[in-house]
Enzyme design. Structure first.
Site, short mmCIF file in Angstrom:
data_model
loop_
_atom_site.label_atom_id
_atom_site.label_comp_id
_atom_site.label_asym_id
_atom_site.label_seq_id
_atom_site.Cartn_x
_atom_site.Cartn_y
_atom_site.Cartn_z
N GLU A 87 0.74 6.38 5.71
CA GLU A 87 1.79 5.39 5.50
C GLU A 87 3.15 6.00 5.83
O GLU A 87 3.99 5.38 6.50
CB GLU A 87 1.81 4.91 4.04
CG GLU A 87 0.85 3.81 3.69
CD GLU A 87 1.01 3.34 2.25
OE1 GLU A 87 0.23 2.46 1.84
OE2 GLU A 87 1.91 3.85 1.53
N LEU A 88 3.36 7.22 5.37
CA LEU A 88 4.64 7.89 5.57
C LEU A 88 4.90 8.11 7.07
O LEU A 88 6.04 7.96 7.53
CB LEU A 88 4.65 9.23 4.82
CG LEU A 88 6.00 9.90 4.67
CD1 LEU A 88 6.93 9.07 3.80
CD2 LEU A 88 5.85 11.30 4.07
#
Length: 1127
Positions: A87-88
């Site tokens: 996600e990051l």
């Protein structure tokens, strides 16, 4: 990096995407954070616990790429999840590609550990990287370092989590340039409306949704709509507020035309699109509008325009607009919403009394509460306005700055409508646009407000007014409401209806309804009524005498409704009636005849009651109604209660539709006519306290009868055949029950005196019986064990059976929730027949102790042992009853032991925090009980009422007045608390009991004279005794953000004034002294369930709601500080 312009022009689906490790924060920090975003109408992506895998879910990827801001919550286990790290990576990619904003939050984590992947966070990260490629690890490390280098929020640097969450939410608003307008922040109750509307708007959804705001005129619909528009506009590509001003301005060049006109519709659409696209010259043609706005996310408010053509022209189909668009339609007409398939409807209700008073005070005094000397007047004015926001604001502004004397003079005039209020409400009436609906409105305003809906329909059945449709239209337009089959109209709307009738003619006798005392007296005395009069309604409590001309009703031969009534039948007010003997006429068209305290022996001889639907003449002087037999096919209700001179009932053989016959307390009545056998639809017969009634015709079987009351018919010698399907029967103080009685469907039975509760009787009763009342029988000594067969019994009352010694043992009536054994003066054992009792009355019994087994009654809420003169002790186990709200031990003169605490630590676990504010104990006239010890040993929140004339020395601050000043005290916690005591003297009272409210208010003052007032702490008490009473209760004032702002910073509030006051206007009560003991001096206070560390009032939600106030107060303090420094 993409420019900010490209970023801001992008059509975002979400405002915020939260990236987090659910294991650490989902049910704690994150839930509070998302709730605050929702409250501020910030749309966040919610993953709804998507099943996680190694690769990034397409739905999550879409959520990230379509969010304006990513909020990354770094926590201990964030790096343990490949999902989170991926996600990051996507967030960093979006940040670089199109300027997505990123806000990091470090939750119980050192930011440097994230930045450098060291410490525990680094170890967890290394473990996650095992079996991963070098390239993948490097990209994760770079992403962690990149985001951790962004200025964010570190929870360790904040005093509390709630403040940080609010600051982050405001930061998000600021970054999106959608800081809400302050124009509506001071409106009382507006946040509650916005919160409720938020759930209906469902802003996170991409659907195009239409939402209705519905309510009566003057209730604040437009204010709510404008507040929403102000707050939400910046979250949409386009926004338009369409009201009458917009329409009239758009249509100026087409004056006199209407919207059905093709060119008019095009012109309106052109004006609408000019607002949408912020352009003046837009050329359109048929079908162009829906194509032009199809990809536009728009917010449209259509305010108070019940014009189908407007809606058709501007928002006929939701598919005309782009994804995420919202259309809010504000109306008084619920049918208009339903007709346009708008299912999401917010009903705006009247504010509570407290909010209404606050609204009025904001308008009248520019603050939340009135000055002390205006409290009663302000409450009275708010009451006159009927809690209607428009009325509250108009009256408040009219009275602002005016002295108290003028207020008092103005009060009588406030019964009428102010011009602005009347004009606004009149629009609602004119909007009916239907003569029949308007007529029904006037009927309700002048005659039927507060009547049963079924009665109104019957009374108007032959009026050609289409009553069913009309009532529905009035409900849909919020002009009336229906509750429990009763029709209610707001007092201001009722006054509007009366005012409309008054304008019909300068001559009262020429109007359709007479509603004003002066007009009615004038018409009746001087015989000026005409055929135009349809109804008269007069409250006889408003006058001392009434003159009625002998021919006063002859000119009003169309009169349908005559209501001469009193609301105070229990008060024997004398009215001087001037009714000539020659008075011999009432209109034969009368459908409603209510004439309470009718002064003559008989109705006029020329009166023909054939059209009567409802006859109500309570407490009349009637000896008989009329002679002969009349056709009474329309009569549904006859009520002659309290007519003590009534000797005979007329022949009712032709009243075949009569449903209710009420004759209670007609004490001269000896018999019922045989004609009652024809009343096949009678379902309610009340003959109670007809104490000369001797016979009821034999052979009468009223098959429809459901309720029968023969209580107090002490001379009754014969019974009618009671139908087997009857559900309610009261035969208290009557003859013995017939031996052949079989009551298969009986739900409630009331017996007393000569009737014996023996087993044969028990076999006659239906096992479905839910209430059994048995009282005043001195020969009754035991309850048969067969009572256990009544397995649905919920309420058992065996009262004043002075020879009853015991109850059966070994049975458990599971359904029993209420038991009343009061005044059974020989009863010595504590009852043990059900463990589910919630209400137990043992007053004036011979019980000697409250046993240890009291803890079995785990659902007990109310315990009454008042007057138990043999009671010696109360088991400490009573403290384990976590639902207990009130216990009365007053006049237990032998009581010596009442330990209420047990183990305080155990009770802290057992009792919920919000329960203590309702637990009330009464120990008045318990002279052998050590009351001081009782007060001192209380380690948890209680309300006590005791006998006493002065505040005990236990309270360290005492006074004979009603206020206490604490000049040197540090106020530095998130709450202020103390134990309070007041001396209340009760001089006398005529009622069985007297209730009173004690309010406590604290004023916190600093060394410069700055101050703020707490909210009032209310307490409600009841007593039945005269003399001096000590009322002891614990007071808690939790400081939300609104107050804690005052306590931090440059100023120290070290002075507190505490005010006690009786809020009841009762001259029999006097507050003669007060005292307090500060919380630090109360034993074990910190362990209380209501202690500040778990006090419900000191919570994150309440803190979050005060941010704007806090900022404003900080600025005020800074300005004040500058002034002080410049001196």
């Amino acid at each position: 990096m993409a420019s900010s312009s490209s970023s801001s022009s992008r059509n975002w689906s979400y405002h915020v995407f939260p990236s987090f490790s659910g294991e650490d924060v989902r049910n704690t920090f994150l839930s509070h954070f998302l709730k605050e975003l929702d409250r501020k109408l910030i749309i966040s992506f919610k993953d709804n616990e998507i099943e996680r895998s190694q690769s990034l879910d397409p739905e999550l990827k879409h959520g990230i790429r379509n969010s304006r801001i990513a909020v990354v919550v770094f926590s201990k286990t964030y790096a343990s999840s490949s999902w989170c790290l991926n996600e990051l990576l996507e967030i960093v990619k979006c940040k670089k590609e199109f300027g997505q904003l990123v806000i990091p939050i470090f939750y119980n984590l050192d930011p440097s550990h994230v930045r450098k992947q060291t410490g525990d966070f680094g170890k967890i990260f290394e473990k996650t990287c095992r079996n991963k490629t070098v390239d993948e690890k490097i990209r994760w490390k770079e992403a962690l370092t990149d985001v951790a280098n962004i200025l964010g929020y570190h929870i360790v640097t904040w005093d509390n989590e709630a403040s940080m969450i609010e600051e982050i939410a405001n930061d998000i608003l600021g970054k999106m340039n959608i800081s809400p307008s302050n124009d509506f922040e001071d409106l009382v109750g507006i946040e509650d409306h916005i919160t409720k509307m938020s759930s209906l708007l469902h802003l996170e959804s991409e659907e195009v949704r239409m939402v209705g705001i519905w309510g009566p005129s003057g209730i604040g619909k437009t204010t709510i709509a404008r507040a929403l528009f102000s707050r939400l506009s910046c979250q949409f590509q386009s926004s338009v507020f369409i009201d009458k001003v917009f329409i009239s301005k758009s249509m100026e060049v087409y004056s006199g035309a209407n919207l059905v006109d093709y060119n008019m519709k095009l012109h309106l659409q052109r004006a609408f699109l000019a607002e949408i696209f912020d352009k003046k010259d837009i050329k359109i043609h048929v079908g162009a509008m829906e194509k032009m706005v199809k990809h536009r996310k728009a917010l449209i408010v259509i305010d108070d325009l019940d014009d189908q053509d407007v809606l058709d022209a501007l928002a006929d189909q939701t598919q005309w607009f782009g994804s995420g668009s919202r259309i809010i339609v504000v109306t008084e007409n619920k049918h208009f919403l339903r007709a346009n398939r708008i299912d999401h409807i917010y009903k705006v209700c009247l504010p509570s009394n407290a909010l209404a008073l606050e609204m009025f005070c904001r308008s009248a005094f520019k603050k939340n509460s009135p000055p002390d000397d205006f409290l009663e007047l302000s409450s009275e004015v708010a009451l006159r306005a009927g809690n209607l926001p428009l009325g509250l604001n108009v009256l408040g502004s009219n009275l602002r700055g005016i002295n108290k004397g003028y207020w008092i003079d103005m009060l009588p005039r406030l019964q009428g409508l102010d011009g602005k209020i009347g004009k606004t409400l009149r629009v609602s009436y004119d909007g009916l646009n239907n003569r029949k609906d308007e007529a029904i409105f006037r009927h309700i305003a002048c005659i039927f407000n507060g009547e049963k809906v079924s009665d109104i329909k019957l009374l108007l059945a032959n009026s050609n007014l289409d009553v069913n449709i009309g009532l529905k239209n009035l409900v849909d337009r919020s002009l009336i409401c229906e509750r429990f089959n009763t029709l209610e109209m707001h007092s201001l709307l009722q006054e509007l209806g009366k005012e409309i009738v008054r304008t019909q003619s300068n001559q009262p006798g020429e109007r359709e309804f007479l509603v004003d005392l002066k007009d009615i007296c004038d018409v009746l005395e001087h015989n000026t009524g005409t055929k135009k009069v349809l109804g008269i309604t007069l409250d006889i409590d408003e006058t001392d005498e009434l003159h009625i001309h002998e021919s006063s009703f002859k000119g009003m031969h169309n009169l349908l409704f005559l209501k001469i009534y009193t609301k105070k039948l229990d008060q024997k007010k004398k009215v001087r009636w001037h009714l000539p003997e020659r008075f011999d006429y009432l209109p034969s068209r009368l459908r409603l005849l209510r004439f309470d305290r009718y002064p003559s022996k008989c109705l006029p001889s020329n009166f023909h009651p054939e059209n009567l639907v409802k006859l109500q003449m309570q407490q009349s002087k009637l000896e008989k109604l009329w002679d002969g037999v009349h056709s009474l096919a329309g009569l549904r209700n006859m009520d002659l209660r309290g007519s003590r001179n009534l000797k005979e009932i007329p022949d009712l053989s032709m009243a075949t539709n009569l449903e209710t016959l009420k004759l209670s307390s007609c004490s001269s009545l000896v018999e019922l006519p045989s004609s009652i056998q024809y009343l096949n639809k009678l379902n309610d017969l009340d003959m109670s306290y007809c104490d000369h009634l001797e016979t009821i015709p034999s052979g009468v079987n009223l098959k429809s009868l459901d309720r029968l009351n023969l209580s107090g018919c002490s001379r009754l010698k014969s019974f009618l055949d009671i139908p087997t399907n009857i559900s309610w029967l009261d035969i208290g103080q009557t003859a013995d029950i017939p031996s052949n009685l079989r009551l298969q469907n009986l739900d409630e039975l009331i017996l007393c005196e000569r009737v014996q509760l023996r087993t044969p009787l028990m076999t006659m009763l239906s096992p479905t019986l839910t209430r059994l009342t048995f009282s005043n029988n001195p020969s009754f000594v035991e309850v048969p064990s067969s009572i256990q067969n009544l397995y649905q019994l919920e309420h058992l009352e065996i009262m004043n059976c002075r020879n009853l010694v015991t109850l059966p043992t070994g049975i458990n009536l599971d359904s029993l929730i209420s038991l009343d054994l009061s005044h059974c003066s020989q009863l010595k054992t504590f009852p043990d027949i059900s463990t589910n009792i919630s209400d137990l009355n043992l007053s004036y019994t011979a019980i000697e102790e409250v046993p240890l087994s009291i803890e079995k009654l785990s659902l007990l809420c109310y315990l009454d042992m008042n007057g138990c003169s043999n009671l010696l002790c109360v088991s400490p186990n009573i403290s384990k009853l976590k639902h207990l709200e009130r216990a009365d031990f007053s006049d237990c003169v032998e009581l010596t032991e009442a330990s209420w605490n047990g183990s305080s630590s155990e009770m802290v676990k057992l009792l919920p925090a919000d329960n203590f504010s309702t637990v009330k104990l009464n120990f008045i006239n318990c002279f052998k009980l050590d009351l001081t010890a009782l007060i001192q040993n209380q380690t948890f929140f209680m309300q006590l009422i005791l006998t006493g004339e002065e505040v005990p020395s236990y309270f360290t601050h005492r006074t004979s007045g009603d206020s206490i000043s604490l000049p040197h005290i540090s106020v530095c916690q998130s709450f202020f608390s103390f134990r309070g005591c007041t001396v209340i003297d009760v001089d006398s009272f005529s009622t069985i009991s007297v209730s009173f409210d004690i309010e406590v208010c604290c004023r916190f003052i600093d060394r410069f004279g700055n101050h703020f007032d707490s909210t009032d702490f209310p307490g409600y008490f009841i007593t039945t005794k005269l003399g001096g009473h000590l009322v002891v209760f614990d007071c808690y004032f939790p400081f939300n953000e609104e107050f804690t702002t005052f306590l931090d910073g440059q100023f120290n509030y070290d002075h507190v004034d505490i005010q006690f006051r009786l809020t009841n206007d009762n001259s029999q009560l006097k507050l003669k002294g007060c005292g307090i003991l500060l919380s630090e001096d109360v034993p074990s206070l910190d362990n209380r369930p209501c202690s500040p560390n778990i006090l419900p009032g000191v919570c994150e939600d309440s803190a979050l709601e005060r941010r704007s106030f806090r900022t404003k107060m900080r600025m005020m303090r800074m300005r004040l500080l500058k002034k002080l420094l410049n001196r």
